[in-house]
Design a protein around this motif. Structure first.
Motif, PDB file in Angstrom:
ATOM      1  N   VAL A 285      -1.081   0.781   7.591  1.00 20.41           N
ATOM      2  CA  VAL A 285      -2.310   0.040   7.284  1.00 20.41           C
ATOM      3  C   VAL A 285      -2.833  -0.556   8.582  1.00 20.41           C
ATOM      4  CG1 VAL A 285      -3.261  -1.960   6.090  1.00 20.41           C
ATOM      5  CG2 VAL A 285      -1.633  -0.466   4.918  1.00 20.41           C
TER       6      VAL A 285
ATOM      7  N   SER B 113       3.918   4.461   5.234  1.00 19.97           N
ATOM      8  CA  SER B 113       2.628   3.884   4.880  1.00 19.97           C
ATOM      9  C   SER B 113       2.115   3.082   6.073  1.00 19.97           C
ATOM     10  CB  SER B 113       2.787   2.991   3.647  1.00 19.97           C
ATOM     11  OG  SER B 113       1.715   2.071   3.600  1.00 19.97           O
TER      12      SER B 113
ATOM     13  N   THR C 218      -6.960   7.935   5.197  1.00 17.29           N
ATOM     14  CA  THR C 218      -8.005   7.315   4.384  1.00 17.29           C
ATOM     15  C   THR C 218      -8.858   6.385   5.235  1.00 17.29           C
ATOM     16  OG1 THR C 218      -6.581   7.380   2.425  1.00 17.29           O
ATOM     17  CG2 THR C 218      -8.476   5.901   2.338  1.00 17.29           C
TER      18      THR C 218
ATOM     19  N   ARG D 119      -4.104   4.139   6.243  1.00 20.79           N
ATOM     20  CA  ARG D 119      -5.315   3.536   5.660  1.00 20.79           C
ATOM     21  C   ARG D 119      -6.001   2.704   6.731  1.00 20.79           C
ATOM     22  NH1 ARG D 119      -1.622   3.293   1.382  1.00 20.79           N
ATOM     23  NH2 ARG D 119      -2.403   3.981  -0.653  1.00 20.79           N
TER      24      ARG D 119
ATOM     25  N   HIS E 132       0.858  -1.197   0.000  1.00 16.82           N
ATOM     26  CA  HIS E 132       0.000   0.000   0.000  1.00 16.82           C
ATOM     27  C   HIS E 132       0.892   1.244   0.000  1.00 16.82           C
ATOM     28  CE1 HIS E 132      -3.553  -2.413   1.094  1.00 16.82           C
ATOM     29  NE2 HIS E 132      -2.743  -3.071   1.896  1.00 16.82           N
TER      30      HIS E 132
ATOM     31  N   ALA F 262     -11.518   3.769   5.066  1.00 18.09           N
ATOM     32  CA  ALA F 262     -12.119   2.896   4.067  1.00 18.09           C
ATOM     33  C   ALA F 262     -13.109   1.920   4.686  1.00 18.09           C
ATOM     34  CB  ALA F 262     -11.018   2.127   3.324  1.00 18.09           C
TER      35      ALA F 262
ATOM     36  N   HIS G 160       0.816   8.277   5.133  1.00 20.73           N
ATOM     37  CA  HIS G 160      -0.519   7.897   4.667  1.00 20.73           C
ATOM     38  C   HIS G 160      -1.049   6.755   5.530  1.00 20.73           C
ATOM     39  CE1 HIS G 160      -3.179   6.694   0.944  1.00 20.73           C
ATOM     40  NE2 HIS G 160      -3.868   6.786   2.059  1.00 20.73           N
TER      41      HIS G 160
ATOM     42  N   ASP H  53     -14.340   7.266   2.626  1.00 24.18           N
ATOM     43  CA  ASP H  53     -14.981   6.526   1.546  1.00 24.18           C
ATOM     44  C   ASP H  53     -16.498   6.451   1.781  1.00 24.18           C
ATOM     45  OD1 ASP H  53     -12.538   6.232   0.474  1.00 24.18           O
ATOM     46  OD2 ASP H  53     -12.350   4.071   0.816  1.00 24.18           O
TER      47      ASP H  53
ATOM     48  N   LEU I 248      -8.527   0.145   7.224  1.00 26.66           N
ATOM     49  CA  LEU I 248      -9.182  -0.807   6.311  1.00 26.66           C
ATOM     50  C   LEU I 248     -10.253  -1.659   6.977  1.00 26.66           C
ATOM     51  CD1 LEU I 248      -6.177  -2.064   4.130  1.00 26.66           C
ATOM     52  CD2 LEU I 248      -7.661  -0.075   3.812  1.00 26.66           C
TER      53      LEU I 248
END
Lengths: 442, 254
Positions: free
Chosen positions: A255, A253, A310, A281, A142, A312, A279, A341, A283
């Motif tokens: 996650v 990154s 982000t 994410r 990612h 999501a 960044h 999202d 998830l």
């Protein structure tokens, strides 16, 4: 704890100066014993690095950045570690790996009980040789989408130093794993890549120090991939104190899967121009990311920070707090975006950039942003710029504390809100000392 | 014997230098003495104490302030503090993120000779000794200075600082304001504990109440930037009974 010094690396044919095709070919040849997919990835990255243009003024991701200071010309890759490594702060840890000019110069063993449980903490090349599939399935899975692709490609092309931390399901490690990357010597470069994989319900902390061994000009382009499985708790700290003439880039990154909690704190002290992209994410439902940064910008330094949160999945939360202290004619740029999202309902996202100006000639740029596609969310952002309160300053001075020390206390106090989020008090103290040292050097 | 001498002092706001607030004030305090200055609001009591401590918002436009015959007016606030002045603030600043222990440590370190390192063990021993003396819980020192403190806690923090820094002259600016009777007693106990031949105190107060607990050697009435009446503790009681209008009327009659 034992720290063994590894033997000097095998000699290679004399490299051409600069990050040239010849230099890359020599590097690739040196990496030949490693898996083919890795060599292919390097080849692709090298082509990509060459094909991608330098950032331009019209690129939104590079708005306000000083582009003329970005050049990769004339840097070199030493194959020999420096004779003396910079001091690594001593504090309780699980294990450490120390790099100097891309070579491992010190490494302590992971406690046997952790190894028995499957915990892995080793240099990148060792992980590639012995746990290739693990690396392959997670490395740059990612990538951060924040505009630094050319730097990331350069990192992949030349990455050799770096560590892999893998903590299996349910294993919890209290004390941090510690890494130091040092660059020494005129126009030397380093491309560290760090990969952290916490399986479900695992817990661990990784601390990285990025430091120059001298005050010469260096290039650093680093990349991190931080993976937190379901219910995992990952703490990452990166503290950079490169020389004041270093061009530095770092891509982070993060996650986070279902109910995972990630805390990433980056301390920025060094560099002529230091760009940091981060960044997160989220998830899986219930995931949380805490994105923190502390910067002391002095002299003519420029710190350029780009972030993306982000969301999501539903019921995720993120909290970003970036604090900058600016002196002299330093510049900072903070550009942060929260993206929610369409199905990430009940997102709770916060983003805050706070700048403390100690000089009238410093410049803090703040570009907060939101992009929300769900309708039931709570997203807030804010940026503040303030000065030291004269009443606070007078209060400290009225106790006999000299003005310079008073300002230092107020700055540390300004940062303490962030440092207090670390559970590890020793680590907290180490970072505070590091920040104080920059002030003492002024 | 150390002496703080305020000689024909004029003080104005820095940005309004032609509008004096303190207008020719004279007062001498010797170590070992407690002086109280009373007076109605807006008469220049707080201005006087801040100006002596070197607050940048106040300008001394005339006269002098001397410690043992030496003017302190050219000194920066931190130098005045190290010369023995301590201002206990009416409204102490909140300093988020700086613990009381670290703050006091910096203040103690600043009093050491250049290059001399603070003995941390001795420092904490002394700090805890002072806290025991003032009946302050040890957890107090890990809290950020005044951050989110109640009015009473802030004043207790001021007293602890005073005890640690051992000034020669303490200027206590309306230390009693906003305190309930329990908090007032704690502050008074603190001052009484430190009272002795090495400490001179200027107690600024609007109310006589504090003087029930800290008995002053002299009481001064300040009005319109000057000391207009001086007496012993009986003067405070008289003021309490008759009100400040009594002083105003007396002045008008002269």
């Amino acid at each position: 704890m034992s720290v063994s010094l590894t033997s000097a690396p095998s000699p290679v044919s004399a490299p051409a100066t600069g990050l040239t095709a010849e230099r890359f070919a020599a590097h690739l040849a040196q990496q030949a014993p490693l898996p083919a997919w890795w060599l292919d990835a390097k080849q692709v990255a090298w082509e990509r690095f060459r094909a991608l243009p330098l950032p331009t003024r019209t690129d939104e991701h590079w708005r306000f950045s000083s582009l003329k200071g970005i050049s990769f010309d004339g840097y070199d890759l030493s194959e020999t570690p420096a004779s003396a490594a910079p001091h690594l702060p001593a504090f309780p840890h699980t294990a450490q790996i120390i790099y100097s000019n891309r070579q491992v110069i010190g490494r302590s063993t992971v406690p046997a009980e952790l190894t028995a449980q499957g915990v892995l903490f080793c240099p990148l090349d060792e992980a590639l040789r012995e746990h290739g599939e693990l690396v392959r399935t997670h490395l740059q899975k990612h990538p951060a989408a924040l505009g630094g692709d050319k730097f990331v490609a350069l990192n992949t092309a030349f990455a050799a130093s770096g560590v892999v931390l893998y903590v299996p399901k349910g294993v919890e490690v209290d004390l941090p794993f510690v890494v130091q990357h040092a660059i020494t010597g005129e126009r030397q470069a380093a491309f560290p890549h760090t990969l952290v994989i916490l399986e479900d319900n695992a817990r661990a902390t990784l601390v990285e120090f990025f430091v120059s061994g001298d005050q010469r000009t260096h290039l650093a382009a680093g990349v991190n991939d931080l993976h937190a499985g379901a219910g995992a708790r990952l703490t990452y700290v990166g503290a950079q104190s490169w020389s004041d003439t270093t061009l530095a880039f770092q891509s982070n990154s993060i996650v986070a899967q279902r109910d995972a909690r990630v805390l990433a704190l980056n301390v920025h002290l060094g560099g002529r121009q230091a760009r940091h992209e981060s960044h997160s994410r989220l998830l899986g439902p219930g995931a949380h990311s805490e994105m923190l940064a502390l910067t002391v910008a002095g002299g003519t330094q420029e710190f350029d920070q780009r972030t993306l949160q982000t969301h999501a999945a539903p019921n995720t939360s993120s909290n970003l707090l970036y604090k900058n202290v600016l002196l002299d004619t330093a510049r900072t740029i903070f550009s942060g975006l929260i993206v929610v999202d369409p199905d990430a309902q009940k997102t709770d996202a916060y983003q805050s950039n706070r700048n403390l100006m100690l000089s009238d000639t410093a410049e803090a740029n703040s570009l907060p942003g939101l992009e929300i596609q769900a309708n039931d969310v709570r997203c807030t952002h804010g940026a503040t710029t303030s000065r030291i309160e004269p009443e606070q300053e007078f209060y400290l001075e009225s106790r006999g504390i000299p003005p310079k020390k008073a300002a230092e206390l107020l700055v540390i106090g300004f940062f303490e809100e962030v440092l207090n989020k670390l559970e590890d008090e020793n680590l907290h103290a180490v970072l505070r000392d590091l920040i104080e040292a920059k002030f003492k050097a002024k | 014997m150390h002496t703080l001498e305020i000689r024909d002092l004029f003080v104005a706001l820095t940005d309004q230098p032609d509008k004096p607030i303190v207008k020719g004030l004279n007062l001498t305090i010797k170590a070992g003495e407690i002086h109280a200055i009373m007076g109605p609001n807006g008469t220049g009591k707080s201005t006087l104490s801040k100006a002596i401590a070197g607050h940048p918002g106040y300008a001394i436009t005339g006269g002098d302030v001397l410690i043992d015959g030496k003017s302190i007016l050219e000194m920066e606030p931190d130098e005045r503090a190290r010369a023995g002045i301590f201002l206990a603030f009416q409204y102490p600043s909140e300093i988020p993120g700086v613990s009381i222990a670290n703050f006091l440590r910096a203040a103690v370190q600043a009093r050491l000779a250049e290059g001399e390192e603070l003995d941390a063990t001795a420092y904490y021993k002394r700090l805890y000794g002072k806290m025991d003396m003032l009946k302050i819980d040890r957890k107090f020192t890990s809290r950020a200075v005044n951050d989110g403190f109640s009015g009473g806690e802030k004043k207790r923090c001021e007293i602890l600082q005073m005890a640690m820094l051992e000034p020669t002259f303490a200027l206590m600016d309306e230390t009693d304001s906003g305190l309930d009777i329990d908090a007032l007693r704690i502050v008074a106990d603190g001052v009484n504990t430190m009272r002795g031949p090495k400490l001179g105190v200027l107690l600024i107060t609007h109310y006589q109440r504090l003087l029930d607990y800290i008995v002053p050697d002299q009481v001064h009435v300040m009005y319109d930037g000057r000391i207009v009446k001086t007496g012993d503790k009986g003067l405070a009681l008289e003021l309490e009974a008759k009100g400040y209008d009594w002083v105003k009327k007396e002045l008008a009659a002269v």
